[in-house]
Design a protein around this motif. Structure first.
Motif, PDB file in Angstrom:
ATOM      1  N   LEU A  51       0.821  -1.218   0.000  1.00 33.07           N
ATOM      2  CA  LEU A  51       0.000   0.000   0.000  1.00 33.07           C
ATOM      3  C   LEU A  51       0.850   1.260   0.000  1.00 33.07           C
ATOM      4  CD1 LEU A  51      -2.787  -1.160   2.470  1.00 33.07           C
ATOM      5  CD2 LEU A  51      -3.041  -0.769   0.011  1.00 33.07           C
ATOM      6  N   ALA A  52       2.105   1.152   0.448  1.00 34.06           N
ATOM      7  CA  ALA A  52       3.012   2.300   0.441  1.00 34.06           C
ATOM      8  C   ALA A  52       3.805   2.419  -0.854  1.00 34.06           C
ATOM      9  CB  ALA A  52       3.982   2.199   1.622  1.00 34.06           C
ATOM     10  N   LEU A  53       3.651   1.454  -1.738  1.00 37.33           N
ATOM     11  CA  LEU A  53       4.437   1.414  -2.968  1.00 37.33           C
ATOM     12  C   LEU A  53       3.908   2.439  -3.977  1.00 37.33           C
ATOM     13  CD1 LEU A  53       6.776  -0.418  -3.978  1.00 37.33           C
ATOM     14  CD2 LEU A  53       5.019  -1.808  -5.118  1.00 37.33           C
ATOM     15  N   PRO A  54       4.784   3.237  -4.588  1.00 41.75           N
ATOM     16  CA  PRO A  54       4.314   4.260  -5.547  1.00 41.75           C
ATOM     17  C   PRO A  54       3.485   3.673  -6.682  1.00 41.75           C
ATOM     18  CG  PRO A  54       6.616   4.639  -4.982  1.00 41.75           C
ATOM     19  CD  PRO A  54       6.245   3.335  -4.351  1.00 41.75           C
ATOM     20  N   GLU A  55       3.880   2.509  -7.204  1.00 43.10           N
ATOM     21  CA  GLU A  55       3.137   1.914  -8.318  1.00 43.10           C
ATOM     22  C   GLU A  55       1.714   1.537  -7.921  1.00 43.10           C
ATOM     23  OE1 GLU A  55       7.480   0.917  -9.223  1.00 43.10           O
ATOM     24  OE2 GLU A  55       6.205   1.114  -7.454  1.00 43.10           O
ATOM     25  N   ILE A  56       1.511   1.153  -6.679  1.00 38.05           N
ATOM     26  CA  ILE A  56       0.170   0.841  -6.200  1.00 38.05           C
ATOM     27  C   ILE A  56      -0.575   2.125  -5.851  1.00 38.05           C
ATOM     28  CG2 ILE A  56      -1.169  -0.341  -4.408  1.00 38.05           C
ATOM     29  CD1 ILE A  56       0.203  -2.242  -6.365  1.00 38.05           C
ATOM     30  N   HIS A  57       0.116   3.052  -5.237  1.00 37.31           N
ATOM     31  CA  HIS A  57      -0.509   4.306  -4.803  1.00 37.31           C
ATOM     32  C   HIS A  57      -1.130   5.059  -5.977  1.00 37.31           C
ATOM     33  CE1 HIS A  57      -1.216   7.615  -2.056  1.00 37.31           C
ATOM     34  NE2 HIS A  57      -0.658   8.435  -2.922  1.00 37.31           N
ATOM     35  N   ARG A  58      -0.472   5.021  -7.146  1.00 43.69           N
ATOM     36  CA  ARG A  58      -0.990   5.779  -8.287  1.00 43.69           C
ATOM     37  C   ARG A  58      -1.863   4.942  -9.227  1.00 43.69           C
ATOM     38  NH1 ARG A  58       4.841   6.012  -9.627  1.00 43.69           N
ATOM     39  NH2 ARG A  58       5.317   4.377 -11.155  1.00 43.69           N
ATOM     40  N   SER A  59      -2.139   3.695  -8.860  1.00 45.06           N
ATOM     41  CA  SER A  59      -2.958   2.819  -9.711  1.00 45.06           C
ATOM     42  C   SER A  59      -4.444   3.060  -9.491  1.00 45.06           C
ATOM     43  CB  SER A  59      -2.636   1.348  -9.426  1.00 45.06           C
ATOM     44  OG  SER A  59      -1.334   1.024  -9.844  1.00 45.06           O
ATOM     45  N   ALA A  60      -5.186   3.138 -10.579  1.00 45.53           N
ATOM     46  CA  ALA A  60      -6.645   3.213 -10.496  1.00 45.53           C
ATOM     47  C   ALA A  60      -7.255   1.812 -10.495  1.00 45.53           C
ATOM     48  CB  ALA A  60      -7.194   4.027 -11.660  1.00 45.53           C
ATOM     49  N   THR A  61      -6.617   0.876 -11.190  1.00 52.57           N
ATOM     50  CA  THR A  61      -7.094  -0.506 -11.268  1.00 52.57           C
ATOM     51  C   THR A  61      -5.958  -1.445 -10.912  1.00 52.57           C
ATOM     52  OG1 THR A  61      -8.697   0.016 -13.016  1.00 52.57           O
ATOM     53  CG2 THR A  61      -8.060  -2.290 -12.770  1.00 52.57           C
ATOM     54  N   VAL A  62      -6.224  -2.345  -9.970  1.00 55.78           N
ATOM     55  CA  VAL A  62      -5.224  -3.325  -9.542  1.00 55.78           C
ATOM     56  C   VAL A  62      -5.813  -4.721  -9.719  1.00 55.78           C
ATOM     57  CG1 VAL A  62      -3.824  -4.191  -7.631  1.00 55.78           C
ATOM     58  CG2 VAL A  62      -4.228  -1.727  -7.866  1.00 55.78           C
ATOM     59  N   ALA A  63      -5.104  -5.572 -10.426  1.00 47.82           N
ATOM     60  CA  ALA A  63      -5.481  -6.989 -10.511  1.00 47.82           C
ATOM     61  C   ALA A  63      -4.796  -7.717  -9.364  1.00 47.82           C
ATOM     62  CB  ALA A  63      -5.064  -7.579 -11.852  1.00 47.82           C
ATOM     63  N   ALA A  64      -5.565  -8.442  -8.579  1.00 47.64           N
ATOM     64  CA  ALA A  64      -5.017  -9.137  -7.414  1.00 47.64           C
ATOM     65  C   ALA A  64      -5.646 -10.530  -7.352  1.00 47.64           C
ATOM     66  CB  ALA A  64      -5.283  -8.338  -6.139  1.00 47.64           C
ATOM     67  N   TYR A  65      -5.678 -11.133  -6.168  1.00 48.61           N
ATOM     68  CA  TYR A  65      -6.238 -12.475  -6.019  1.00 48.61           C
ATOM     69  C   TYR A  65      -6.568 -12.694  -4.551  1.00 48.61           C
ATOM     70  CZ  TYR A  65      -1.616 -13.682  -4.217  1.00 48.61           C
ATOM     71  OH  TYR A  65      -0.469 -13.718  -3.473  1.00 48.61           O
ATOM     72  N   VAL A  66      -7.428 -13.664  -4.295  1.00 54.54           N
ATOM     73  CA  VAL A  66      -7.781 -14.039  -2.929  1.00 54.54           C
ATOM     74  C   VAL A  66      -6.870 -15.190  -2.510  1.00 54.54           C
ATOM     75  CG1 VAL A  66      -9.584 -14.856  -1.390  1.00 54.54           C
ATOM     76  CG2 VAL A  66     -10.176 -13.340  -3.299  1.00 54.54           C
ATOM     77  N   SER A  67      -6.088 -14.977  -1.475  1.00 52.93           N
ATOM     78  CA  SER A  67      -5.170 -16.018  -1.017  1.00 52.93           C
ATOM     79  C   SER A  67      -5.948 -17.199  -0.423  1.00 52.93           C
ATOM     80  CB  SER A  67      -4.206 -15.454   0.031  1.00 52.93           C
ATOM     81  OG  SER A  67      -4.921 -14.907   1.118  1.00 52.93           O
ATOM     82  N   VAL A  68      -5.324 -18.366  -0.486  1.00 56.52           N
ATOM     83  CA  VAL A  68      -5.933 -19.574   0.081  1.00 56.52           C
ATOM     84  C   VAL A  68      -4.919 -20.281   0.975  1.00 56.52           C
ATOM     85  CG1 VAL A  68      -7.521 -19.923  -1.845  1.00 56.52           C
ATOM     86  CG2 VAL A  68      -5.264 -20.973  -1.929  1.00 56.52           C
ATOM     87  N   GLY A  69      -5.420 -20.976   1.984  1.00 51.24           N
ATOM     88  CA  GLY A  69      -4.576 -21.791   2.841  1.00 51.24           C
ATOM     89  C   GLY A  69      -3.453 -21.001   3.483  1.00 51.24           C
TER      90      GLY A  69
END
Length: 208
Positions: A51-69
């Motif tokens: 969340l502190a990363l500049p690339e994330i901070h300036r992103s409008a859309t982030v592709a992520a995933y739901v962790s398992v186990g």
């Protein structure tokens, strides 16, 4: 334009496949030894780092995933991204193991998919939706210094990463001792630009 990079081949494909299986088993065994407290602490540290990363901070859309186990946890991360106003894309696994994408609308929007993985229940956006993300966060079991990651063997994320435009920030989420390992590389493998682990963000040298 999708990333055209093709990993170098340094040995027979069969040899690489067996080496991947052995390394995958070793890393999964190590993860099974982790306690709930360790997993929870790692999830909090990862969320803070990303969340502190500049690339994330300036992103409008982030592709992520739901962790398992016992994967590094992503629940608090995707909630924080969504509540901050960012558009979060989460994968839905297709019958052929490819990934489609839907927008995350909060914890209540997740449902158990056919493979037991939590998936968003919104409209499907198509396999190419990942190409519109400003940052892409992917799971893995290890990554080497060139950015080549070891996944679980289904090839889903290598196919998805092949649709991500060159220059997009791509990052694998791991535990500290999974970073910088020697990862066997096959022609279909796609590199990532960085790795996030509880101790910090490491930029990786991508193969040209």
């Amino acid at each position: 334009m999708a990333d055209p990079q093709t990993p170098p081949r340094s040995g027979p494909p069969h040899h690489h496949g067996l080496a991947k299986l052995a390394l995958r088993d070793q890393l999964l065994t190590a993860r099974h030894r982790l306690g709930l407290a360790q997993i929870g602490e790692a999830a909090r540290d990862l969320a803070s780092q990303l969340l502190a990363l500049p690339e994330i901070h300036r992103s409008a859309t982030v592709a992520a995933y739901v962790s398992v186990g016992n994967e590094p946890g992503t629940s608090s991360l995707i909630d924080a991204l969504q509540t901050s106003g960012r558009r979060v894309l989460l994968p839905r696994v297709l019958p052929d193991n490819d990934l489609d994408w839907s927008v995350y609308a909060g914890p209540a929007s997740l449902q158990r998919g056919p493979r037991g993985i939590l998936e968003p229940d919104g409209p499907l956006l198509g396999v190419n939706a990942i190409a519109g993300a400003d940052a892409v966060l992917v799971p893995g079991l290890a990554v080497d210094a060139r950015g080549y990651r070891l996944g679980r063997g289904g090839g889903s994320y290598d196919r998805a990463l092949g649709r991500v435009p060159v220059g997009t920030f791509t990052c694998v989420l791991l535990y500290d001792d999974e970073v910088g390992l020697k990862v066997p590389v096959e022609p279909h493998d796609r590199p990532v630009a960085a790795v996030a682990s509880p101790s910090g963000i490491t930029r990786l040298r991508r193969t040209l």
